[in-house]
Enzyme design. Structure first.
Site, PDB file in Angstrom:
ATOM      1  N   CYS A   1      65.896-108.564 -64.360  1.00 41.81           N
ATOM      2  CA  CYS A   1      66.354-108.637 -62.802  1.00 41.81           C
ATOM      3  C   CYS A   1      65.435-109.775 -62.146  1.00 41.81           C
ATOM      4  O   CYS A   1      66.004-110.810 -61.705  1.00 41.81           O
ATOM      5  CB  CYS A   1      66.331-107.312 -62.180  1.00 41.81           C
ATOM      6  SG  CYS A   1      67.182-106.043 -62.766  1.00 41.81           S
TER       7      CYS A   1
HETATM    8  C1  UGA Z   1      63.663-104.175 -60.203  1.00 42.64           C
HETATM    9  C2  UGA Z   1      63.491-103.805 -58.749  1.00 42.64           C
HETATM   10  O1  UGA Z   1      62.460-103.135 -58.588  1.00 42.64           O
HETATM   11  C3  UGA Z   1      64.675-102.846 -58.490  1.00 42.64           C
HETATM   12  O2  UGA Z   1      64.593-102.334 -56.963  1.00 42.64           O
HETATM   13  C4  UGA Z   1      65.928-103.604 -58.641  1.00 42.64           C
HETATM   14  O3  UGA Z   1      67.041-102.667 -58.445  1.00 42.64           O
HETATM   15  C5  UGA Z   1      65.937-103.974 -60.041  1.00 42.64           C
HETATM   16  O4  UGA Z   1      64.942-104.845 -60.502  1.00 42.64           O
HETATM   17  C6  UGA Z   1      67.628-104.571 -60.320  1.00 42.64           C
HETATM   18  O5  UGA Z   1      67.569-105.692 -59.666  1.00 42.64           O
HETATM   19  O6  UGA Z   1      68.264-104.096 -60.954  1.00 42.64           O
HETATM   20  P1  UGA Z   1      62.900-103.580 -62.763  1.00 42.64           P
HETATM   21  O7  UGA Z   1      63.270-104.747 -63.043  1.00 42.64           O
HETATM   22  O8  UGA Z   1      63.426-102.275 -63.637  1.00 42.64           O
HETATM   23  O9  UGA Z   1      63.588-103.156 -61.137  1.00 42.64           O
HETATM   24  O10 UGA Z   1      61.469-103.361 -62.600  1.00 42.64           O
HETATM   25  P2  UGA Z   1      60.175-103.266 -61.797  1.00 42.64           P
HETATM   26  O11 UGA Z   1      59.755-101.656 -62.001  1.00 42.64           O
HETATM   27  O12 UGA Z   1      60.402-103.662 -60.207  1.00 42.64           O
HETATM   28  O13 UGA Z   1      59.161-104.144 -62.327  1.00 42.64           O
HETATM   29  C7  UGA Z   1      59.649-105.338 -62.577  1.00 42.64           C
HETATM   30  C8  UGA Z   1      58.368-106.254 -63.298  1.00 42.64           C
HETATM   31  O14 UGA Z   1      57.515-106.415 -62.435  1.00 42.64           O
HETATM   32  C9  UGA Z   1      57.716-105.660 -64.457  1.00 42.64           C
HETATM   33  O15 UGA Z   1      57.682-106.658 -65.468  1.00 42.64           O
HETATM   34  C10 UGA Z   1      56.556-105.060 -64.069  1.00 42.64           C
HETATM   35  O16 UGA Z   1      55.530-105.101 -65.112  1.00 42.64           O
HETATM   36  C11 UGA Z   1      56.108-106.148 -63.036  1.00 42.64           C
HETATM   37  N1  UGA Z   1      55.101-105.880 -62.004  1.00 42.64           N
HETATM   38  C12 UGA Z   1      55.286-104.810 -61.204  1.00 42.64           C
HETATM   39  C13 UGA Z   1      53.799-106.449 -62.097  1.00 42.64           C
HETATM   40  O17 UGA Z   1      53.550-107.348 -62.907  1.00 42.64           O
HETATM   41  N2  UGA Z   1      53.058-106.116 -61.247  1.00 42.64           N
HETATM   42  C14 UGA Z   1      53.147-105.112 -60.396  1.00 42.64           C
HETATM   43  O18 UGA Z   1      52.247-104.958 -59.663  1.00 42.64           O
HETATM   44  C15 UGA Z   1      54.266-104.389 -60.302  1.00 42.64           C
END
Ligand code: UGA
Length: 452
Positions: free
Chosen positions: A278
């Site tokens: 995403c």
């Molecule tokens: C993300 C959004 O959080 C959702 O709200 C959205 O609906 C979804 O995309 C989508 O568009 O369908 P997702 O990709 O499942 O969800 O993952 P997240 O939990 O948001 O994490 C995304 C990335 O950010 C991961 O690689 C995670 O490791 C990274 N991340 C997260 C960091 O590098 N640092 C952080 O502090 C938090």
């Protein structure tokens, strides 16, 4: 309500199963026969916590069935929700699956007398639904908007928490340009109590989705950039900096005497970068859409640049410590783009492993569920790159270990285990989740993002 879902990826299947739990009669349409068969056999074709459990319940009760007859399902239902993929390739978002779905639904609507709402849930750039999708529906059905309903209802599902996010959403955004479509979509979400329902026009609904993801991605890159400045300074730990910064009540309001500690603060933690299906795709798509419209988004472009460099910076720092990667065995803890999923799309581990291999290191990747997926991107090749689910095998005789995904089992590894198993106990904390003090006390060498 009778609802057709088109496309049974993680968004479609979770949407279908959760709407069936809320009492609707759902048909999930997919062209792939094996997926249809699996769903009807109550097996989730993807790994998503809690999904198989509710799938069993709704398939057994007859509230959800899968099939490939889109036309008859549209004829028999009141709403069609499009949840097909919108990959980003060649500099633009690929809308071919959306176009095909809209065309097939439109052809079915030609034979339908009752009012039917077509809702786009896939992430599409603003103006896609009220121009492209609307025009395809018009041409294929021979009907005008008003004779059919049109809506855009973005999803905000995190992989690994998609069922929970769907059942207990922060908000439900409904984009429509007429009251009949709003009313029909509100009925879809009738069973969701105490959730703010945001009614906006169609292109605003599309924009909300992109801006939400771009904001979260930008926060991550912001923290990572601040981490790099801390590294350049020396003697400053990004973790301490951010812990103090996020005490600002605008990030961290107090409820009574307690800090609310919102989950949003997770996005202000430094690490080796974001991945997944995403954030990278959506930020790229929004930039390319915006440029097409004549505006160059600078913050979002930098968000991607910082993110691409982040895992490489970590590998670079490790190389400096080791002198060379040649003939060095490096364990990489975590292949999935985040814990709780087997998804490795755009995972920082791909960048890390690719760079390590280029530098002639021997890589041992570890993940509880994502090794098979990683193998399809970077195949195993003895002795250069191997994968395992057992971290002990990977740590054996390693010259360094990089924690790239914060799976709980990796966080729990005792400092003594690194010491016992590794040739040289150099621990690189790519997520800042390990306890530097106890690692160093035990005799390990610690290297973390945002700290020198
Ligand atoms: C993300 C959004 O959080 C959702 O709200 C959205 O609906 C979804 O995309 C989508 O568009 O369908 P997702 O990709 O499942 O969800 O993952 P997240 O939990 O948001 O994490 C995304 C990335 O950010 C991961 O690689 C995670 O490791 C990274 N991340 C997260 C960091 O590098 N640092 C952080 O502090 C938090």
């Amino acid at each position: 309500m009778k609802i057709t879902i088109i496309g049974t990826g993680y968004v479609g299947l979770v949407t279908g199963a959760c709407l069936a739990v809320r009492g609707h009669q759902v048909t999930c349409i997919d062209k792939k026969r094996d997926i249809v068969e699996k769903i009807n056999n109550m097996q989730a074709p993807i790994y998503e916590p809690g999904l198989e459990k509710i799938l069993k319940e709704v398939v057994a009760s007859g509230r959800l069935a899968a099939g490939n007859d889109l036309k008859n399902s549209v004829l028999a239902s009141e709403v069609s929700i499009i949840t097909v993929g919108t990959p980003f390739g060649d500099g633009v978002i690929d809308l071919s699956s959306i176009e095909n779905s809209a065309r097939e639904i439109g052809e079915a609507l030609r034979e339908k007398h009752d009012f039917h709402i077509v809702c786009v849930k896939s992430t599409v750039v603003p103006t896609t639904t009220d121009t492209l999708v609307k025009n395809i529906l018009r041409a294929a059905s021979g009907k005008e908007p008003g004779e059919f309903g049109l809506a855009m209802n973005p999803e905000f599902l995190r992989e690994g928490k998609a069922v929970e996010d769907f059942m207990y959403p922060d908000r439900i955004v409904i984009g429509a340009d007429d009251e009949r479509s709003f009313a029909g979509m509100r009925k879809v979400y009738d069973g969701f109590l105490d959730v703010p329902i945001i009614q906006v026009n169609i292109r605003t609904a599309e924009m909300i989705k992109y801006v939400a993801n771009a904001l979260l991605a930008s926060l991550i890159s912001f923290s990572n950039e601040a981490a790099s400045i801390c590294e350049a300074t020396g003697g400053v730990d990004i973790k301490e900096v951010l812990a103090a910064v996020t005490l600002d009540k605008r990030f961290n309001p107090r409820i009574g005497n307690k800090l609310a500690d919102p989950e949003m603060n997770q996005y202000l933690q430094a690490g080796c970068g974001f991945g997944g299906s995403c954030f990278p795709k959506d930020v790229k798509a929004l930039i390319s859409f915006s440029m097409e419209k004549g505006y160059l988004p600078r913050i979002m472009a930098s968000t991607l640049t910082v993110n691409q460099e982040q895992p490489l910076r970590l590998v670079g720092r490790l190389e400096k410590k080791l002198g060379t990667f040649e003939n060095k065995k490096i364990a990489v803890l975590g292949l999935a783009f985040k814990p709780g999923t087997d998804d490795i799309r755009e995972s920082p581990s791909i960048t890390i492993i690719t760079k390590l291999l280029e530098k002639k290191a021997q890589v041992f990747g570890v993940d509880p569920v994502a090794t098979r997926n990683m193998e399809s991107v970077i195949p195993q090749a003895f002795p250069n790159v191997l994968y395992t689910t057992d971290y002990k095998i990977a740590l054996q005789n390693a010259d360094a270990v990089i924690l790239a995904t914060s799976w709980p089992d990796f966080i729990k590894i005792a400092p003594e285990e690194y010491l016992q198993l590794m040739k040289y106990p150099l621990v690189v904390d790519g997520r800042r989740v390990l306890d530097k003090k106890s690692l160093e006390k035990a005799g390990c060498i610690y290297l973390g993002v945002g700290l020198v």
